[in-house]
Design a protein around this motif. Sequence first.
Motif, PDB file in Angstrom:
ATOM      1  N   SER A 142      -1.782   6.642   6.326  1.00  0.00           N
ATOM      2  CA  SER A 142      -1.594   6.427   7.763  1.00  0.00           C
ATOM      3  C   SER A 142      -1.913   4.983   8.144  1.00  0.00           C
ATOM      4  CB  SER A 142      -2.477   7.387   8.559  1.00  0.00           C
ATOM      5  OG  SER A 142      -2.126   8.737   8.301  1.00  0.00           O
ATOM      6  N   ALA A 143      -3.006   4.434   7.586  1.00  0.00           N
ATOM      7  CA  ALA A 143      -3.356   3.046   7.875  1.00  0.00           C
ATOM      8  C   ALA A 143      -2.277   2.096   7.363  1.00  0.00           C
ATOM      9  CB  ALA A 143      -4.700   2.701   7.241  1.00  0.00           C
ATOM     10  N   ALA A 144      -1.786   2.362   6.145  1.00  0.00           N
ATOM     11  CA  ALA A 144      -0.717   1.532   5.596  1.00  0.00           C
ATOM     12  C   ALA A 144       0.554   1.662   6.422  1.00  0.00           C
ATOM     13  CB  ALA A 144      -0.449   1.923   4.142  1.00  0.00           C
ATOM     14  N   GLY A 145       0.834   2.887   6.875  1.00  0.00           N
ATOM     15  CA  GLY A 145       2.023   3.099   7.688  1.00  0.00           C
ATOM     16  C   GLY A 145       1.954   2.378   9.020  1.00  0.00           C
ATOM     17  N   VAL A 146       0.780   2.393   9.643  1.00  0.00           N
ATOM     18  CA  VAL A 146       0.616   1.673  10.913  1.00  0.00           C
ATOM     19  C   VAL A 146       0.850   0.186  10.718  1.00  0.00           C
ATOM     20  CG1 VAL A 146      -1.072   1.009  12.665  1.00  0.00           C
ATOM     21  CG2 VAL A 146      -0.907   3.392  11.950  1.00  0.00           C
ATOM     22  N   ALA A 147       0.265  -0.392   9.656  1.00  0.00           N
ATOM     23  CA  ALA A 147       0.444  -1.820   9.393  1.00  0.00           C
ATOM     24  C   ALA A 147       1.907  -2.143   9.123  1.00  0.00           C
ATOM     25  CB  ALA A 147      -0.425  -2.234   8.213  1.00  0.00           C
ATOM     26  N   MET A 148       2.562  -1.288   8.345  1.00  0.00           N
ATOM     27  CA  MET A 148       3.954  -1.550   7.996  1.00  0.00           C
ATOM     28  C   MET A 148       4.871  -1.422   9.209  1.00  0.00           C
ATOM     29  SD  MET A 148       6.061   0.125   4.829  1.00  0.00           S
ATOM     30  CE  MET A 148       7.615  -0.593   4.266  1.00  0.00           C
ATOM     31  N   MET A 188       0.825  -1.208   0.000  1.00  0.00           N
ATOM     32  CA  MET A 188       0.000   0.000   0.000  1.00  0.00           C
ATOM     33  C   MET A 188       0.861   1.260   0.000  1.00  0.00           C
ATOM     34  SD  MET A 188      -2.940  -1.189   2.733  1.00  0.00           S
ATOM     35  CE  MET A 188      -3.766   0.405   2.663  1.00  0.00           C
ATOM     36  N   VAL A 189       1.943   1.235   0.769  1.00  0.00           N
ATOM     37  CA  VAL A 189       2.831   2.398   0.828  1.00  0.00           C
ATOM     38  C   VAL A 189       3.509   2.623  -0.524  1.00  0.00           C
ATOM     39  CG1 VAL A 189       5.009   3.225   1.808  1.00  0.00           C
ATOM     40  CG2 VAL A 189       3.220   2.331   3.307  1.00  0.00           C
ATOM     41  N   ILE A 190       3.966   1.547  -1.157  1.00  0.00           N
ATOM     42  CA  ILE A 190       4.618   1.678  -2.466  1.00  0.00           C
ATOM     43  C   ILE A 190       3.642   2.233  -3.498  1.00  0.00           C
ATOM     44  CG2 ILE A 190       5.630   0.374  -4.370  1.00  0.00           C
ATOM     45  CD1 ILE A 190       6.863  -1.483  -2.255  1.00  0.00           C
ATOM     46  N   ALA A 191       2.401   1.722  -3.482  1.00  0.00           N
ATOM     47  CA  ALA A 191       1.396   2.232  -4.418  1.00  0.00           C
ATOM     48  C   ALA A 191       1.139   3.719  -4.176  1.00  0.00           C
ATOM     49  CB  ALA A 191       0.098   1.436  -4.279  1.00  0.00           C
ATOM     50  N   GLY A 192       1.067   4.124  -2.916  1.00  0.00           N
ATOM     51  CA  GLY A 192       0.857   5.527  -2.609  1.00  0.00           C
ATOM     52  C   GLY A 192       2.021   6.393  -3.049  1.00  0.00           C
TER      53      GLY A 192
END
Length: 247
Positions: free
Chosen positions: A98-104, A63-67
């Motif tokens: 933020s959601a992707a960052g929390v998961a990562m 998700m972070v890479i896609a963003g």
Amino acid sequence: MNASGTDLLLWVALPYICLAVFAAGHVWRYRQDQFGWTSRTSQLLERRWLRWGSPLFHLGAFMVIAGHVVGLAVPASWTEAAGIGEHAYHTVAVWAGSAAGVAMVAGLGMLCARRLLTRRIRLGTDRSDKVLFPLLSATVLLGFLATVAHNVFGGGYDYRQTVSVWFRGLFTLQPQPEAVSGAPLLFQLHALSACLLFAAWPFTRLVHVWSAPIGYLVRPYLVYRRRSSTPAPVSGEAHRLPSRRAV
């Protein structure tokens, strides 16, 4: 505005050096260490932490890479032409990021704790891992903190007008160091750590990204058939071995 010598070093020379190492390093690694082109999984040594940490980290990373691809590579004028206003883009980017960052961050924290607290895994950590995990952790945490500090609790910062312009300029051979030199410190540190991460990439386990089993998504189904059981002998039927004649 003319860029200073420090800006040219940090935002022009260093990124191009890291990209050159990234490209040449992959060629060298493929030729010299094809058998080491793996993730070097340690699943057999510990599974409890890995069961939760690995999915969280990989899902957050995708998700972070896609963003980042959308935020850095796609100009704001393109998203506006597609009917996505700046407010809508900013809202989705902040909360989804933020959601992707929390998961990562959570997944990476579990993986790092697993490596530090499990003795057998800690003893198997090689030099490349000792470089990769701190550098990857710094890159992830700096990006997460930059988003939270400036776009969640802060007044908001549009990095597409500064960092993205510098990033695209590197690939069009028209770098604009002055575009990123005025960005907040957290964004600058995140960009520099990402450059160093790309330089270290080909010499670490991250190369397994290019060997993802994409072919499994399109391969035909394999049909497995259960081996038929041996038929039971008929009641009263005698099974005799052929008799031998004396010679």
